[in-house]
Design a protein around this motif. Structure first.
Motif, PDB file in Angstrom:
ATOM      1  N   VAL A   1       0.851  -1.366  -0.095  1.00  0.00           N
ATOM      2  CA  VAL A   1      -0.034  -0.010  -0.013  1.00  0.00           C
ATOM      3  C   VAL A   1       0.705   1.210  -0.018  1.00  0.00           C
ATOM      4  CG1 VAL A   1      -1.835   1.020   1.293  1.00  0.00           C
ATOM      5  CG2 VAL A   1      -1.430  -1.384   1.418  1.00  0.00           C
ATOM      6  N   HIS A   2       0.907   2.232  -1.039  1.00  0.00           N
ATOM      7  CA  HIS A   2       1.589   3.124  -1.284  1.00  0.00           C
ATOM      8  C   HIS A   2       1.160   4.475  -1.331  1.00  0.00           C
ATOM      9  CE1 HIS A   2       5.420   5.197  -2.671  1.00  0.00           C
ATOM     10  NE2 HIS A   2       4.715   5.728  -3.987  1.00  0.00           N
ATOM     11  N   ASP A   3       1.506   5.411  -0.684  1.00  0.00           N
ATOM     12  CA  ASP A   3       1.105   6.963  -0.984  1.00  0.00           C
ATOM     13  C   ASP A   3       2.024   7.712  -1.713  1.00  0.00           C
ATOM     14  OD1 ASP A   3      -0.315   9.387  -0.266  1.00  0.00           O
ATOM     15  OD2 ASP A   3       1.319   9.723   1.151  1.00  0.00           O
ATOM     16  N   PRO A   4       1.758   8.109  -2.989  1.00  0.00           N
ATOM     17  CA  PRO A   4       2.370   8.791  -3.745  1.00  0.00           C
ATOM     18  C   PRO A   4       3.101  10.020  -3.196  1.00  0.00           C
ATOM     19  CG  PRO A   4       0.448   7.824  -4.938  1.00  0.00           C
ATOM     20  CD  PRO A   4       0.335   7.696  -3.363  1.00  0.00           C
TER      21      PRO A   4
ATOM     22  N   CYS B   1      12.030  -1.035   8.534  1.00  0.00           N
ATOM     23  CA  CYS B   1      10.536  -0.663   8.712  1.00  0.00           C
ATOM     24  C   CYS B   1      10.111  -0.892  10.232  1.00  0.00           C
ATOM     25  CB  CYS B   1       9.656  -1.551   7.461  1.00  0.00           C
ATOM     26  SG  CYS B   1       9.749  -3.442   7.923  1.00  0.00           S
ATOM     27  N   THR B   2       8.839  -0.408  10.506  1.00  0.00           N
ATOM     28  CA  THR B   2       8.374  -0.549  11.613  1.00  0.00           C
ATOM     29  C   THR B   2       7.230  -1.627  11.566  1.00  0.00           C
ATOM     30  OG1 THR B   2       8.980   1.607  12.411  1.00  0.00           O
ATOM     31  CG2 THR B   2       6.841   0.646  13.597  1.00  0.00           C
ATOM     32  N   ILE B   3       7.133  -2.543  12.488  1.00  0.00           N
ATOM     33  CA  ILE B   3       6.162  -3.588  12.483  1.00  0.00           C
ATOM     34  C   ILE B   3       5.068  -3.292  13.566  1.00  0.00           C
ATOM     35  CG2 ILE B   3       5.889  -6.006  12.764  1.00  0.00           C
ATOM     36  CD1 ILE B   3       8.460  -6.639  11.963  1.00  0.00           C
ATOM     37  N   ILE B   4       3.680  -3.289  12.861  1.00  0.00           N
ATOM     38  CA  ILE B   4       2.860  -2.913  13.653  1.00  0.00           C
ATOM     39  C   ILE B   4       1.741  -4.072  13.695  1.00  0.00           C
ATOM     40  CG2 ILE B   4       0.577  -1.584  13.618  1.00  0.00           C
ATOM     41  CD1 ILE B   4       2.094   0.631  12.484  1.00  0.00           C
ATOM     42  N   ALA B   5       1.206  -4.600  14.894  1.00  0.00           N
ATOM     43  CA  ALA B   5       0.087  -5.649  15.030  1.00  0.00           C
ATOM     44  C   ALA B   5      -0.808  -5.535  16.146  1.00  0.00           C
ATOM     45  CB  ALA B   5       0.872  -6.963  14.963  1.00  0.00           C
ATOM     46  N   GLY B   6      -1.757  -6.278  16.415  1.00  0.00           N
ATOM     47  CA  GLY B   6      -2.564  -6.093  17.704  1.00  0.00           C
ATOM     48  C   GLY B   6      -1.827  -6.414  18.892  1.00  0.00           C
TER      49      GLY B   6
ATOM     50  N   ALA C   1       3.442   0.498   2.967  1.00  0.00           N
ATOM     51  CA  ALA C   1       3.340  -0.550   3.974  1.00  0.00           C
ATOM     52  C   ALA C   1       2.891  -1.772   3.274  1.00  0.00           C
ATOM     53  CB  ALA C   1       1.856  -0.173   4.766  1.00  0.00           C
ATOM     54  N   ALA C   2       3.608  -2.907   3.854  1.00  0.00           N
ATOM     55  CA  ALA C   2       3.228  -4.271   3.503  1.00  0.00           C
ATOM     56  C   ALA C   2       2.644  -4.679   4.352  1.00  0.00           C
ATOM     57  CB  ALA C   2       4.418  -4.859   3.398  1.00  0.00           C
ATOM     58  N   VAL C   3       1.220  -5.466   3.795  1.00  0.00           N
ATOM     59  CA  VAL C   3       0.361  -6.060   4.744  1.00  0.00           C
ATOM     60  C   VAL C   3       0.386  -7.640   4.630  1.00  0.00           C
ATOM     61  CG1 VAL C   3      -2.059  -6.394   5.129  1.00  0.00           C
ATOM     62  CG2 VAL C   3      -1.360  -4.241   4.452  1.00  0.00           C
TER      63      VAL C   3
ATOM     64  N   GLU D   1      12.338  -2.480  -4.957  1.00  0.00           N
ATOM     65  CA  GLU D   1      13.548  -2.058  -5.952  1.00  0.00           C
ATOM     66  C   GLU D   1      12.823  -1.281  -7.146  1.00  0.00           C
ATOM     67  OE1 GLU D   1      17.221  -4.164  -7.661  1.00  0.00           O
ATOM     68  OE2 GLU D   1      16.315  -5.287  -6.450  1.00  0.00           O
ATOM     69  N   GLU D   2      11.771  -2.025  -7.633  1.00  0.00           N
ATOM     70  CA  GLU D   2      11.567  -1.616  -9.082  1.00  0.00           C
ATOM     71  C   GLU D   2      10.824  -0.419  -9.127  1.00  0.00           C
ATOM     72  OE1 GLU D   2       7.603  -2.964 -12.039  1.00  0.00           O
ATOM     73  OE2 GLU D   2       8.609  -4.348 -10.698  1.00  0.00           O
ATOM     74  N   LYS D   3       9.995  -0.126  -8.092  1.00  0.00           N
ATOM     75  CA  LYS D   3       9.258   1.093  -8.022  1.00  0.00           C
ATOM     76  C   LYS D   3      10.219   2.348  -7.420  1.00  0.00           C
ATOM     77  CE  LYS D   3       5.070  -0.288  -9.238  1.00  0.00           C
ATOM     78  NZ  LYS D   3       4.218   0.332 -10.387  1.00  0.00           N
ATOM     79  N   GLY D   4      11.380   1.677  -6.615  1.00  0.00           N
ATOM     80  CA  GLY D   4      12.085   2.874  -5.780  1.00  0.00           C
ATOM     81  C   GLY D   4      11.261   3.393  -4.866  1.00  0.00           C
ATOM     82  N   TRP D   5      10.516   2.531  -4.131  1.00  0.00           N
ATOM     83  CA  TRP D   5       9.492   2.718  -3.026  1.00  0.00           C
ATOM     84  C   TRP D   5      10.668   2.468  -1.448  1.00  0.00           C
ATOM     85  CZ3 TRP D   5       4.453   0.371  -4.270  1.00  0.00           C
ATOM     86  CH2 TRP D   5       3.739   0.951  -5.173  1.00  0.00           C
ATOM     87  N   ARG D   6      10.018   3.308  -0.487  1.00  0.00           N
ATOM     88  CA  ARG D   6      10.741   2.886   0.990  1.00  0.00           C
ATOM     89  C   ARG D   6       9.642   2.312   1.662  1.00  0.00           C
ATOM     90  NH1 ARG D   6      10.134   6.275   5.251  1.00  0.00           N
ATOM     91  NH2 ARG D   6       9.288   7.869   3.697  1.00  0.00           N
ATOM     92  N   LEU D   7       9.858   1.047   2.418  1.00  0.00           N
ATOM     93  CA  LEU D   7       9.001   0.396   3.078  1.00  0.00           C
ATOM     94  C   LEU D   7       8.942   1.082   4.583  1.00  0.00           C
ATOM     95  CD1 LEU D   7       7.025  -1.940   3.308  1.00  0.00           C
ATOM     96  CD2 LEU D   7       8.906  -3.170   4.262  1.00  0.00           C
TER      97      LEU D   7
END
Length: 254
Positions: free
Chosen positions: A18-21, A73-78, A27-29, A42-48
Motif C-alpha cells: 500500500v503506497h502513498d504517492p 521498517c516498523t512492524i505494527i500488529a494487535g 506499507a506491506a500487509v 526495488e522496481e518502484k523505488g519505494w521505501r518500506l
C-alpha cells in the motif's frame, strides 16, 4: 489515492503493498515472503515504512524479520499479539489509527480466527485489509475463539460502506463459492458470481478484491438472516448467531 499492489505468495496467499504517492510511504500487509516485496520496492523505488500484520500465523508474518533487517521498517500488529508477532514494534487496539502519508487506517479488533486478529480500514480509499477474518464468500476458521466472537467481528465488517473493497489474504474463492451454493442453491446472484469466479480462475486471475456489497449478496457468513438459507440448513427462525455457528460447522466439514 493510495496505490495498492497485490502479490501472490506461497500456494494461495496474497501480500499487499500500500503506497502513498505524495509522501512516498509504503506499507506491506501480511508479508509471507520477503522476495516479492523487495522486488517491487526495488522496481518502484519505494521505501518500506511499515509492516501491518493482521495476526500471528506464519503465512502472514514469515517475512517480518528479513524485511525489517533490510529496510528498517516498523512492524505494527494487535497489542494482544505482542508475544506472537516476530519483530513487533507497535501494538494497536480497536479504534487506533495508522497514518500513511495523509491517509489513515482505522484498526478494528476482529477476534475469531485467532484471539488477537485485527484488520485495517482505509475509509478515504474504501479499502479493507482483513487478513483471515473475511474471505470472498467465506470467513476464517475458528482456531482460537468461538462462533459467537467471530459473528460479532463480522458484524463490524458488514456495517462498513457497501463500496468498501475487501482485500483478504487468501485465494479461497472457488471452494467458498461451491459451499455457498450448497446452503443457498436458489441465490441467482451467487450462481452468476460462481460463473464469473470460474472464468477468472480459468485465466489464472485473482478473484480478490471483492466489495461489502457483493458479500452481502453472496457470502453465507453475511447471510445468516436469509430465510432461504435458514430453511436449507434446517435453522428457520433461529437466532442469527446460532445460524452462523451452524453455517461455520457445515463449512468445516464440507
Amino acid at each position: 489515492m493510495l496505490e495498492i499492489i497485490q502479490l501472490p505468495a506461497l500456494n494461495d496467499n496474497y501480500i499487499y503493498l500500500v503506497h502513498d504517492p505524495e509522501s512516498g510511504d509504503t506499507a506491506a500487509v501480511d508479508p509471507a515472503l520477503a522476495r516479492p516485496v523487495l522486488d517491487v520496492l526495488e522496481e518502484k523505488g519505494w521505501r518500506l515504512k511499515y509492516i501491518l500484520n493482521t495476526h500471528h500465523h506464519g503465512d502472514h508474518v514469515g517475512a517480518n524479520l528479513e524485511l525489517k533487517k533490510k529496510t528498517g521498517c516498523t512492524i505494527i500488529a494487535g497489542l494482544s499479539d505482542q508475544n506472537r508477532i516476530p519483530g513487533m514494534d507497535i501494538g494497536v487496539n480497536e479504534g487506533d489509527r495508522i497514518s500513511l502519508g495523509r491517509h489513515a487506517a482505522e484498526v478494528l479488533f476482529t477476534p475469531g480466527h485467532t484471539r488477537g486478529h485485527i484488520v485495517y480500514y482505509f475509509a478515504d480509499n474504501s479499502a479493507l485489509f482483513c487478513g483471515d477474518t473475511l474471505f470472498v464468500m467465506g470467513c476464517g476458521r475458528l482456531f482460537e475463539d468461538t462462533a459467537e466472537q467471530m459473528w460479532l467481528s463480522l458484524q463490524k465488517l458488514k456495517a462498513l460502506p457497501a463500496a468498501t473493497r475487501i482485500y483478504c489474504a487468501h485465494e479461497y474463492t472457488q471452494a467458498n463459492a461451491r459451499f455457498a451454493l450448497s446452503v443457498e442453491p436458489d441465490n441467482r446472484q451467487l450462481a452468476q458470481r460462481m460463473d464469473e469466479v470460474n472464468r477468472l480462475r480459468a485465466q489464472h486471475l485473482p478473484t480478490v478484491p471483492s466489495t461489502i456489497e457483493q458479500e452481502l449478496a453472496t457470502n453465507p457468513f453475511f447471510r445468516e438472516n436469509s430465510p432461504a438459507l435458514q430453511k436449507t440448513i434446517n435453522m428457520h427462525g433461529a437466532a442469527p448467531v446460532q445460524v452462523f455457528a451452524k453455517i461455520r460447522s457445515l463449512k468445516d466439514h464440507f
